[in-house]
Each structure stands twice: as structure tokens, then as C-alpha cells.
Write a protein that holds these residues in place. Structure first.
Motif, short mmCIF file in Angstrom:
data_model
loop_
_atom_site.label_atom_id
_atom_site.label_comp_id
_atom_site.label_asym_id
_atom_site.label_seq_id
_atom_site.Cartn_x
_atom_site.Cartn_y
_atom_site.Cartn_z
N SER A 46 0.83 -1.20 0.00
CA SER A 46 0.00 0.00 0.00
C SER A 46 0.87 1.25 0.00
O SER A 46 0.60 2.20 -0.74
CB SER A 46 -0.92 0.02 1.22
N GLY A 47 1.91 1.25 0.83
CA GLY A 47 2.83 2.38 0.84
C GLY A 47 3.58 2.52 -0.48
O GLY A 47 3.80 3.63 -0.97
N LEU A 48 3.92 1.39 -1.10
CA LEU A 48 4.60 1.42 -2.39
C LEU A 48 3.69 1.96 -3.48
O LEU A 48 4.14 2.72 -4.35
CB LEU A 48 5.08 0.01 -2.75
N ILE A 49 2.41 1.63 -3.42
CA ILE A 49 1.45 2.15 -4.39
C ILE A 49 1.34 3.67 -4.27
O ILE A 49 1.36 4.40 -5.27
CB ILE A 49 0.07 1.48 -4.21
N ILE A 50 1.26 4.16 -3.04
CA ILE A 50 1.17 5.60 -2.82
C ILE A 50 2.44 6.29 -3.33
O ILE A 50 2.37 7.35 -3.98
CB ILE A 50 0.93 5.91 -1.33
N ALA A 51 3.60 5.69 -3.08
CA ALA A 51 4.86 6.28 -3.53
C ALA A 51 4.94 6.31 -5.06
O ALA A 51 5.37 7.31 -5.65
CB ALA A 51 6.03 5.51 -2.95
N VAL A 52 4.50 5.23 -5.72
CA VAL A 52 4.54 5.18 -7.19
C VAL A 52 3.59 6.23 -7.77
O VAL A 52 3.93 6.90 -8.75
CB VAL A 52 4.20 3.77 -7.69
N VAL A 53 2.42 6.38 -7.17
CA VAL A 53 1.47 7.39 -7.67
C VAL A 53 2.04 8.79 -7.49
O VAL A 53 1.96 9.62 -8.41
CB VAL A 53 0.10 7.25 -6.96
N LEU A 54 2.63 9.08 -6.35
CA LEU A 54 3.21 10.40 -6.11
C LEU A 54 4.37 10.69 -7.06
O LEU A 54 4.47 11.80 -7.60
CB LEU A 54 3.65 10.54 -4.66
N VAL A 55 5.23 9.71 -7.28
CA VAL A 55 6.35 9.90 -8.21
C VAL A 55 5.82 10.05 -9.63
O VAL A 55 6.32 10.88 -10.41
CB VAL A 55 7.36 8.73 -8.09
N GLY A 56 4.81 9.29 -9.99
CA GLY A 56 4.22 9.40 -11.32
C GLY A 56 3.60 10.76 -11.57
O GLY A 56 3.73 11.33 -12.66
N VAL A 57 2.92 11.31 -10.59
CA VAL A 57 2.33 12.63 -10.74
C VAL A 57 3.42 13.71 -10.78
O VAL A 57 3.34 14.66 -11.56
CB VAL A 57 1.30 12.90 -9.60
N ALA A 58 4.44 13.54 -9.95
CA ALA A 58 5.52 14.54 -9.90
C ALA A 58 6.33 14.57 -11.20
O ALA A 58 6.76 15.63 -11.64
CB ALA A 58 6.44 14.26 -8.72
N THR A 59 6.51 13.42 -11.83
CA THR A 59 7.29 13.37 -13.07
C THR A 59 6.45 13.60 -14.31
O THR A 59 6.99 13.76 -15.39
CB THR A 59 8.02 12.03 -13.20
#
Length: 69
Positions: A46-59
Motif C-alpha cells: 500500500s505504501g509502495l502504491i502511494i509512492a509510485v502514484v506520487l512519483v508518477g504525478v511529480a514526473t
């Protein structure tokens, strides 16, 4: 497109661990691994999903919905 496939696979794996913990909770077999192992994996993914989404939005790989105003 690849980031969406990664996110979907992470969600599926997270749900798999959730249901694996559910079945271990109902059976209560002392020979099986503890339920907390699978709950911890679910929390990690769950934490990894949130991190991937945040990095995806930031990039810019994931574009969020634009506001209607």
C-alpha cells in the motif's frame, strides 16, 4: 502505460495478501505462517502504491483530473 500496469499488479498483489491473511485468520493453523506476515506485506505494498502514484504525478507520467472550474 507501463506505470498503470505496475500499479494494477501492485493492487492485485495487495489484495492477494489481504485474502491470504483472511484465510489464515479463519483457519488458525499453528503450522502456517502468522497472519501478521501477510498484513505487513499488504501495508508495505500500500505504501509502495502511494509512492509510485506520487512519483508518477511529480514526473508527469500520470496526469490527474483537471478541476471543473
Amino acid at each position: 502505460m507501463i506505470i498503470k500496469i505496475v500499479l494494477i499488479s501492485l493492487v492485485i498483489f495487495m489484495l492477494f495478501n489481504l485474502f491470504k491473511a483472511l484465510f489464515l485468520m479463519t483457519k488458525n493453523d499453528p503450522d502456517k505462517p502468522p497472519m501478521s506476515k501477510f498484513i505487513g506485506r499488504r501495508l508495505m505494498f500500500s505504501g509502495l502504491i502511494i509512492a509510485v502514484v506520487l512519483v508518477g504525478v511529480a514526473t508527469g507520467l500520470i496526469t490527474p483530473n483537471t478541476p471543473p472550474y
